[in-house]
Design a protein around this motif. Structure first.
Motif, PDB file in Angstrom:
ATOM      1  N   PRO A  77       0.818  -1.221   0.000  1.00  0.00           N
ATOM      2  CA  PRO A  77       0.000   0.000   0.000  1.00  0.00           C
ATOM      3  C   PRO A  77       0.844   1.260   0.000  1.00  0.00           C
ATOM      4  O   PRO A  77       2.043   1.235   0.320  1.00  0.00           O
ATOM      5  N   ASN A  78       0.220   2.368  -0.341  1.00  0.00           N
ATOM      6  CA  ASN A  78       0.859   3.667  -0.221  1.00  0.00           C
ATOM      7  C   ASN A  78       1.268   3.881   1.240  1.00  0.00           C
ATOM      8  O   ASN A  78       0.474   3.678   2.149  1.00  0.00           O
ATOM      9  N   PRO A  79       2.526   4.288   1.501  1.00  0.00           N
ATOM     10  CA  PRO A  79       2.971   4.417   2.896  1.00  0.00           C
ATOM     11  C   PRO A  79       2.192   5.436   3.710  1.00  0.00           C
ATOM     12  O   PRO A  79       1.999   5.244   4.914  1.00  0.00           O
ATOM     13  N   ILE A  80       1.738   6.513   3.073  1.00  0.00           N
ATOM     14  CA  ILE A  80       0.941   7.485   3.821  1.00  0.00           C
ATOM     15  C   ILE A  80      -0.396   6.869   4.242  1.00  0.00           C
ATOM     16  O   ILE A  80      -0.919   7.155   5.327  1.00  0.00           O
ATOM     17  N   PHE A  81      -0.947   5.998   3.418  1.00  0.00           N
ATOM     18  CA  PHE A  81      -2.177   5.288   3.782  1.00  0.00           C
ATOM     19  C   PHE A  81      -1.942   4.417   5.007  1.00  0.00           C
ATOM     20  O   PHE A  81      -2.764   4.377   5.934  1.00  0.00           O
ATOM     21  N   VAL A  82      -0.812   3.720   5.057  1.00  0.00           N
ATOM     22  CA  VAL A  82      -0.481   2.901   6.227  1.00  0.00           C
ATOM     23  C   VAL A  82      -0.392   3.778   7.469  1.00  0.00           C
ATOM     24  O   VAL A  82      -0.909   3.426   8.548  1.00  0.00           O
ATOM     25  N   ALA A  83       0.267   4.935   7.338  1.00  0.00           N
ATOM     26  CA  ALA A  83       0.388   5.843   8.478  1.00  0.00           C
ATOM     27  C   ALA A  83      -0.983   6.319   8.955  1.00  0.00           C
ATOM     28  O   ALA A  83      -1.244   6.403  10.160  1.00  0.00           O
ATOM     29  N   ARG A  84      -1.872   6.619   8.028  1.00  0.00           N
ATOM     30  CA  ARG A  84      -3.216   7.072   8.413  1.00  0.00           C
ATOM     31  C   ARG A  84      -3.985   5.962   9.127  1.00  0.00           C
ATOM     32  O   ARG A  84      -4.714   6.220  10.098  1.00  0.00           O
ATOM     33  N   LEU A  85      -3.841   4.735   8.657  1.00  0.00           N
ATOM     34  CA  LEU A  85      -4.497   3.622   9.350  1.00  0.00           C
ATOM     35  C   LEU A  85      -3.984   3.511  10.781  1.00  0.00           C
ATOM     36  O   LEU A  85      -4.761   3.248  11.714  1.00  0.00           O
ATOM     37  N   PHE A  86      -2.687   3.714  10.962  1.00  0.00           N
ATOM     38  CA  PHE A  86      -2.129   3.675  12.316  1.00  0.00           C
ATOM     39  C   PHE A  86      -2.740   4.775  13.190  1.00  0.00           C
ATOM     40  O   PHE A  86      -3.257   4.502  14.280  1.00  0.00           O
ATOM     41  N   PHE A  87      -2.687   6.003  12.723  1.00  0.00           N
ATOM     42  CA  PHE A  87      -3.126   7.113  13.568  1.00  0.00           C
ATOM     43  C   PHE A  87      -4.622   7.068  13.878  1.00  0.00           C
ATOM     44  O   PHE A  87      -5.042   7.471  14.961  1.00  0.00           O
ATOM     45  N   PHE A  88      -5.428   6.552  12.951  1.00  0.00           N
ATOM     46  CA  PHE A  88      -6.876   6.597  13.166  1.00  0.00           C
ATOM     47  C   PHE A  88      -7.482   5.274  13.634  1.00  0.00           C
ATOM     48  O   PHE A  88      -8.619   5.256  14.103  1.00  0.00           O
ATOM     49  N   HIS A  89      -6.726   4.167  13.536  1.00  0.00           N
ATOM     50  CA  HIS A  89      -7.309   2.874  13.872  1.00  0.00           C
ATOM     51  C   HIS A  89      -6.471   2.020  14.820  1.00  0.00           C
ATOM     52  O   HIS A  89      -6.947   0.972  15.268  1.00  0.00           O
ATOM     53  N   ALA A  90      -5.245   2.426  15.129  1.00  0.00           N
ATOM     54  CA  ALA A  90      -4.418   1.640  16.050  1.00  0.00           C
ATOM     55  C   ALA A  90      -5.026   1.671  17.451  1.00  0.00           C
ATOM     56  O   ALA A  90      -5.819   2.575  17.778  1.00  0.00           O
ATOM     57  N   PRO A  91      -4.710   0.706  18.294  1.00  0.00           N
ATOM     58  CA  PRO A  91      -5.267   0.671  19.655  1.00  0.00           C
ATOM     59  C   PRO A  91      -4.994   1.969  20.420  1.00  0.00           C
ATOM     60  O   PRO A  91      -3.963   2.617  20.233  1.00  0.00           O
ATOM     61  N   ARG A  92      -5.942   2.334  21.262  1.00  0.00           N
ATOM     62  CA  ARG A  92      -5.773   3.508  22.108  1.00  0.00           C
ATOM     63  C   ARG A  92      -4.558   3.338  23.004  1.00  0.00           C
ATOM     64  O   ARG A  92      -4.200   2.238  23.399  1.00  0.00           O
ATOM     65  N   GLY A  93      -3.946   4.469  23.329  1.00  0.00           N
ATOM     66  CA  GLY A  93      -2.817   4.425  24.250  1.00  0.00           C
ATOM     67  C   GLY A  93      -1.607   5.138  23.676  1.00  0.00           C
ATOM     68  O   GLY A  93      -1.671   5.803  22.646  1.00  0.00           O
ATOM     69  N   ARG A  94      -0.492   4.974  24.383  1.00  0.00           N
ATOM     70  CA  ARG A  94       0.751   5.627  23.971  1.00  0.00           C
ATOM     71  C   ARG A  94       1.640   4.600  23.280  1.00  0.00           C
ATOM     72  O   ARG A  94       1.884   3.512  23.799  1.00  0.00           O
ATOM     73  N   HIS A  95       2.113   4.954  22.093  1.00  0.00           N
ATOM     74  CA  HIS A  95       2.977   4.076  21.302  1.00  0.00           C
ATOM     75  C   HIS A  95       4.324   4.769  21.089  1.00  0.00           C
ATOM     76  O   HIS A  95       4.380   5.978  20.832  1.00  0.00           O
ATOM     77  N   THR A  96       5.386   4.003  21.193  1.00  0.00           N
ATOM     78  CA  THR A  96       6.722   4.526  20.933  1.00  0.00           C
ATOM     79  C   THR A  96       7.186   4.026  19.572  1.00  0.00           C
ATOM     80  O   THR A  96       7.274   2.818  19.342  1.00  0.00           O
ATOM     81  N   LEU A  97       7.466   4.960  18.682  1.00  0.00           N
ATOM     82  CA  LEU A  97       7.845   4.626  17.305  1.00  0.00           C
ATOM     83  C   LEU A  97       9.270   5.068  17.026  1.00  0.00           C
ATOM     84  O   LEU A  97       9.675   6.162  17.446  1.00  0.00           O
ATOM     85  N   PRO A  98      10.047   4.251  16.328  1.00  0.00           N
ATOM     86  CA  PRO A  98      11.402   4.688  15.960  1.00  0.00           C
ATOM     87  C   PRO A  98      11.350   5.943  15.111  1.00  0.00           C
ATOM     88  O   PRO A  98      10.529   6.050  14.196  1.00  0.00           O
ATOM     89  N   HIS A  99      12.207   6.900  15.460  1.00  0.00           N
ATOM     90  CA  HIS A  99      12.380   8.160  14.722  1.00  0.00           C
ATOM     91  C   HIS A  99      11.236   9.156  14.909  1.00  0.00           C
ATOM     92  O   HIS A  99      11.354  10.294  14.489  1.00  0.00           O
ATOM     93  N   LEU A 100      10.132   8.749  15.535  1.00  0.00           N
ATOM     94  CA  LEU A 100       9.065   9.687  15.857  1.00  0.00           C
ATOM     95  C   LEU A 100       8.880   9.859  17.356  1.00  0.00           C
ATOM     96  O   LEU A 100       8.347  10.864  17.809  1.00  0.00           O
ATOM     97  N   GLY A 101       9.290   8.858  18.126  1.00  0.00           N
ATOM     98  CA  GLY A 101       9.159   8.941  19.571  1.00  0.00           C
ATOM     99  C   GLY A 101       7.783   8.518  20.053  1.00  0.00           C
ATOM    100  O   GLY A 101       7.117   7.677  19.449  1.00  0.00           O
ATOM    101  N   SER A 102       7.338   9.136  21.149  1.00  0.00           N
ATOM    102  CA  SER A 102       6.082   8.758  21.794  1.00  0.00           C
ATOM    103  C   SER A 102       4.896   9.412  21.096  1.00  0.00           C
ATOM    104  O   SER A 102       4.893  10.621  20.844  1.00  0.00           O
ATOM    105  N   VAL A 103       3.882   8.586  20.794  1.00  0.00           N
ATOM    106  CA  VAL A 103       2.670   9.068  20.125  1.00  0.00           C
ATOM    107  C   VAL A 103       1.464   8.622  20.943  1.00  0.00           C
ATOM    108  O   VAL A 103       1.301   7.436  21.219  1.00  0.00           O
ATOM    109  N   LEU A 104       0.630   9.575  21.332  1.00  0.00           N
ATOM    110  CA  LEU A 104      -0.578   9.261  22.086  1.00  0.00           C
ATOM    111  C   LEU A 104      -1.766   9.207  21.135  1.00  0.00           C
ATOM    112  O   LEU A 104      -2.019  10.147  20.378  1.00  0.00           O
ATOM    113  N   LEU A 105      -2.517   8.102  21.191  1.00  0.00           N
ATOM    114  CA  LEU A 105      -3.737   7.949  20.400  1.00  0.00           C
ATOM    115  C   LEU A 105      -4.898   7.776  21.369  1.00  0.00           C
ATOM    116  O   LEU A 105      -4.968   6.792  22.095  1.00  0.00           O
TER     117      LEU A 105
END
Length: 228
Positions: A77-105
């Motif tokens: 898939p288009n990588p931006i599409f994958v990123a959008r699926l993560f931000f809008f559909h990944a489990p609630r909570g705080r995720h630590t991602l390489p090169h982006l750091g901590s992300v709260l959803l």
């Protein structure tokens, strides 16, 4: 959407729609071509075939399809599409991602804000680091969950190579839109940029035929580095 596209094509009848192969003539003699236009479609999504191609044939308007070769016929898939699926559909909570750091959803508003900030940062990572971040995004989903989410968005499906060849046989000019649909900015390595440009051209020429034209992914000033 078909009715809207048909209305646009009706409006374009007032212009001279030229094949992209005429661009040298247009640039050399701009005053002769004040009403000349080129029609182009980027990426290589399958709805280009199912929605646009027949109508463009009906109106006898030449056009160019720029394909991102890594996504054609591969299921990638288009990588931006994958990123959008993560931000809008990944489990609630705080995720630590390489090169982006901590992300709260959390709630919808928070996810939209995190997506806007996170995707902009992601786009300007070197390609190799962006892939590491995207792999971590994919890893947060349960087995089968990401595939089920992708199936909900049929407009994100890409053409197959046989479909690209069929369009070329109908007279569509096929150009390169890099290998992976990712910005070719100044932060990318020379080897990565060469693969995106030369690799895409080589792939198209091996499977479809001559490839003269290239369109940068995204194409904004900041997406195109001086070494690209």
């Amino acid at each position: 959407e078909v009715a809207h596209f048909r209305a646009i094509l009706n409006g374009l009848k007032n212009f001279d729609i030229l094949p992209l192969t005429a661009i040298d003539e247009v640039l050399a003699h701009p005053r002769r071509h004040r009403r000349s236009l080129f029609l182009m479609s980027d990426d290589g999504y399958r709805n280009t075939l199912t929605v646009a191609a027949d109508l463009l044939d009906e109106f006898r308007m030449p056009w160019t399809l720029f394909v991102s070769t890594a996504h054609i016929g591969s299921g990638i898939p288009n990588p931006i599409f994958v990123a959008r699926l993560f931000f809008f559909h990944a489990p609630r909570g705080r995720h630590t991602l390489p090169h982006l750091g901590s992300v709260l959803l959390a709630d919808e508003k928070n996810r939209a804000k995190s997506a806007a900030y996170g995707i902009e940062r992601l786009r300007f990572l070197p390609g190799e680091k962006a892939e590491e971040t995207l792999a971590a995004m994919r890893a947060v989903f349960a087995p089968g969950e990401l595939a089920a989410l992708r199936a909900r968005y049929p407009s994100e499906q890409f053409l197959t190579w046989s479909e690209v060849r069929a369009l070329a046989a109908r007279g569509v000019t096929i150009g390169a839109h890099a290998d992976s649909h990712w910005p070719m900015h100044a932060g990318q390595s020379g080897d990565w940029l060469r693969q995106q440009a030369a690799g895409a051209k080589t792939r198209i020429e091996a499977v479809v035929g001559p490839c003269r034209f290239f369109a940068y992914p995204f194409g904004n000033v900041q997406d195109v580095g001086p070494g690209a």
